[in-house]
Write a protein that holds these residues in place. Sequence first.
Motif, PDB file in Angstrom:
ATOM      1  N   ALA A  46       8.342  11.815 -42.434  1.00 18.25           N
ATOM      2  CA  ALA A  46       8.532  10.510 -42.527  1.00 18.25           C
ATOM      3  C   ALA A  46       7.060   9.811 -42.283  1.00 18.25           C
ATOM      4  N   THR A  47       6.890   8.408 -42.078  1.00 23.95           N
ATOM      5  CA  THR A  47       5.675   7.928 -41.536  1.00 23.95           C
ATOM      6  C   THR A  47       5.754   7.708 -40.404  1.00 23.95           C
ATOM      7  N   TYR A  48       4.517   8.137 -39.534  1.00 20.19           N
ATOM      8  CA  TYR A  48       4.523   7.978 -37.930  1.00 20.19           C
ATOM      9  C   TYR A  48       3.400   6.832 -37.743  1.00 20.19           C
ATOM     10  N   PHE A  49       3.604   6.188 -36.975  1.00 15.26           N
ATOM     11  CA  PHE A  49       2.660   5.087 -36.488  1.00 15.26           C
ATOM     12  C   PHE A  49       2.725   5.160 -34.876  1.00 15.26           C
ATOM     13  N   CYS A  50       1.001   5.241 -34.404  1.00 10.36           N
ATOM     14  CA  CYS A  50       0.759   4.779 -33.290  1.00 10.36           C
ATOM     15  C   CYS A  50       0.586   3.704 -32.817  1.00 10.36           C
ATOM     16  N   ALA A  51       0.911   3.120 -31.644  1.00 14.08           N
ATOM     17  CA  ALA A  51       0.627   1.654 -31.330  1.00 14.08           C
ATOM     18  C   ALA A  51       0.245   1.560 -30.042  1.00 14.08           C
ATOM     19  N   ALA A  52      -0.465   0.435 -29.589  1.00 12.91           N
ATOM     20  CA  ALA A  52      -0.906   0.272 -28.241  1.00 12.91           C
ATOM     21  C   ALA A  52      -0.599  -1.327 -27.975  1.00 12.91           C
ATOM     22  N   ARG A  53      -0.333  -1.538 -26.592  1.00 14.63           N
ATOM     23  CA  ARG A  53      -0.126  -2.969 -26.149  1.00 14.63           C
ATOM     24  C   ARG A  53      -0.938  -3.287 -25.132  1.00 14.63           C
ATOM     25  N   ALA A  54      -1.393  -4.412 -24.864  1.00 15.40           N
ATOM     26  CA  ALA A  54      -2.171  -5.033 -23.842  1.00 15.40           C
ATOM     27  C   ALA A  54      -1.259  -6.128 -23.408  1.00 15.40           C
ATOM     28  N   THR A  55      -0.926  -6.005 -22.207  1.00  9.61           N
ATOM     29  CA  THR A  55      -0.246  -7.027 -21.384  1.00  9.61           C
ATOM     30  C   THR A  55      -1.011  -8.344 -21.066  1.00  9.61           C
ATOM     31  N   ASN A  56      -0.939  -9.060 -21.867  1.00  8.75           N
ATOM     32  CA  ASN A  56      -1.828 -10.565 -21.924  1.00  8.75           C
ATOM     33  C   ASN A  56      -1.012 -11.571 -21.890  1.00  8.75           C
ATOM     34  N   PHE A  57      -0.962 -12.272 -20.700  1.00 12.34           N
ATOM     35  CA  PHE A  57      -0.111 -13.484 -20.554  1.00 12.34           C
ATOM     36  C   PHE A  57       1.420 -13.140 -20.856  1.00 12.34           C
ATOM     37  N   GLY A  58       1.936 -12.102 -20.745  1.00 10.54           N
ATOM     38  CA  GLY A  58       3.383 -11.800 -21.018  1.00 10.54           C
ATOM     39  C   GLY A  58       3.329 -11.519 -22.490  1.00 10.54           C
ATOM     40  N   ASN A  59       2.525 -11.350 -23.288  1.00 11.27           N
ATOM     41  CA  ASN A  59       2.464 -11.109 -24.692  1.00 11.27           C
ATOM     42  C   ASN A  59       2.900  -9.633 -24.971  1.00 11.27           C
ATOM     43  N   GLU A  60       3.962  -9.405 -25.818  1.00 11.41           N
ATOM     44  CA  GLU A  60       4.287  -8.111 -26.175  1.00 11.41           C
ATOM     45  C   GLU A  60       3.673  -7.570 -27.418  1.00 11.41           C
ATOM     46  N   LYS A  61       2.555  -8.136 -27.915  1.00  8.98           N
ATOM     47  CA  LYS A  61       2.152  -7.622 -29.213  1.00  8.98           C
ATOM     48  C   LYS A  61       1.593  -6.239 -29.206  1.00  8.98           C
ATOM     49  N   LEU A  62       2.144  -5.617 -30.367  1.00  6.28           N
ATOM     50  CA  LEU A  62       1.817  -4.157 -30.285  1.00  6.28           C
ATOM     51  C   LEU A  62       0.674  -4.170 -31.680  1.00  6.28           C
ATOM     52  N   THR A  63      -0.235  -3.246 -31.216  1.00  7.53           N
ATOM     53  CA  THR A  63      -1.208  -3.021 -32.387  1.00  7.53           C
ATOM     54  C   THR A  63      -0.973  -1.803 -33.047  1.00  7.53           C
ATOM     55  N   PHE A  64      -0.848  -1.600 -34.226  1.00 13.29           N
ATOM     56  CA  PHE A  64      -0.420  -0.363 -34.711  1.00 13.29           C
ATOM     57  C   PHE A  64      -1.467   0.177 -35.557  1.00 13.29           C
ATOM     58  N   GLY A  65      -1.725   1.446 -35.544  1.00  8.96           N
ATOM     59  CA  GLY A  65      -2.615   2.335 -36.339  1.00  8.96           C
ATOM     60  C   GLY A  65      -1.997   2.170 -37.898  1.00  8.96           C
ATOM     61  N   THR A  66      -2.801   2.967 -38.885  1.00  6.50           N
ATOM     62  CA  THR A  66      -2.476   2.682 -40.128  1.00  6.50           C
ATOM     63  C   THR A  66      -1.539   3.657 -40.744  1.00  6.50           C
ATOM     64  N   GLY A  67      -1.135   4.559 -39.766  1.00  7.51           N
ATOM     65  CA  GLY A  67       0.096   5.297 -40.120  1.00  7.51           C
ATOM     66  C   GLY A  67      -0.162   6.907 -40.865  1.00  7.51           C
ATOM     67  N   THR A  68       0.694   7.931 -40.698  1.00  8.02           N
ATOM     68  CA  THR A  68       0.472   9.091 -41.069  1.00  8.02           C
ATOM     69  C   THR A  68       1.705   9.509 -41.768  1.00  8.02           C
ATOM     70  N   ARG A  69       1.626   9.810 -43.084  1.00 12.83           N
ATOM     71  CA  ARG A  69       2.969  10.257 -43.970  1.00 12.83           C
ATOM     72  C   ARG A  69       2.808  11.624 -43.642  1.00 12.83           C
ATOM     73  N   LEU A  70       3.903  12.405 -42.885  1.00 14.99           N
ATOM     74  CA  LEU A  70       4.099  13.561 -42.623  1.00 14.99           C
ATOM     75  C   LEU A  70       5.287  14.272 -43.501  1.00 14.99           C
ATOM     76  N   THR A  71       4.788  15.187 -44.274  1.00 12.42           N
ATOM     77  CA  THR A  71       5.504  16.093 -45.150  1.00 12.42           C
ATOM     78  C   THR A  71       6.010  17.453 -44.674  1.00 12.42           C
ATOM     79  N   ILE A  72       7.078  17.665 -44.395  1.00  6.88           N
ATOM     80  CA  ILE A  72       7.677  19.123 -43.936  1.00  6.88           C
ATOM     81  C   ILE A  72       8.192  20.025 -45.018  1.00  6.88           C
ATOM     82  N   ILE A  73       7.421  21.126 -45.347  1.00  2.00           N
ATOM     83  CA  ILE A  73       7.855  21.752 -46.616  1.00  2.00           C
ATOM     84  C   ILE A  73       8.454  23.267 -45.882  1.00  2.00           C
ATOM     85  N   PRO A  74       9.603  23.612 -46.777  1.00  2.00           N
ATOM     86  CA  PRO A  74      10.217  24.688 -46.533  1.00  2.00           C
ATOM     87  C   PRO A  74       9.318  26.207 -46.263  1.00  2.00           C
TER      88      PRO A  74
END
Lengths: 114, 113
Positions: free
Chosen positions: A86-114
């Motif tokens: 799947a694609t995995y995203f890290c994110a971070a949030r700063a509590t700022n005036f009650g804002n829930e804004k998440l700032t996301f990373g650019t993503g990592t496409r993970l492939t698991i091979i047998p």
Amino acid sequence: QQQVKQSPQSLIVQKGGISIINCAYENTAFDYFPWYQQFPGKGPALLIAIRPDVSEKKEGRFTISFNKSAKQFSLHIMDSQPGDSATYFCAARATNFGNEKLTFGTGTRLTIIP
Amino acid sequence: DAGVTQSPTHLIKTRGQQVTLRCSPISGHKSVSWYQQVLGQGPQFIFQYYEKEERGRGNFPDRFSARQFPNYSSELNVNALLLGDSALYLCASSSTGTSQRQFFGPGTRLTVL
């Protein structure tokens, strides 16, 4: 300063191996760090999250390691399975005036091979 | 319990047109946030609404607007569509305005031709 930098962009891991995805941030106001998993055509699903007063959090095969001084955190997937592909995203949030804004990373496409 | 629902699933518009996207949060959730996810990138925050009040706005032009209704559902409107507005639009809900847990819907795929 609002960015979250994520690496690698893509990752191939053998079944049973450990998948490691890294993120770094600059904004010290960030107080919540979730990881999301996204399958094609679906919305992101919350996987695991950590607050900066904890150095590690484990839920099943998923572990977040957090280094506050280095402003880095990482996701470890133990015993990786093909269903983890799947694609995995890290994110971070700063509590700022009650804002829930998440700032996301650019993503990592993970492939698991047998 | 039903998760976050969004409609429509897919949408094709032409440049200059206007579009309205809809979101129904998880039952009991009062906060709705909207994100834009361009192909190959992470979601970008557009708006957050809590108890029908705007709590936050991302770095998007005034062509983007939103509102939240008394039943906590929400609409995202985009006017004067540009090719660059083509993206997956995601809605996320949480139980309170500062909840740590946001749950995302499946998104609306908007294609602008």
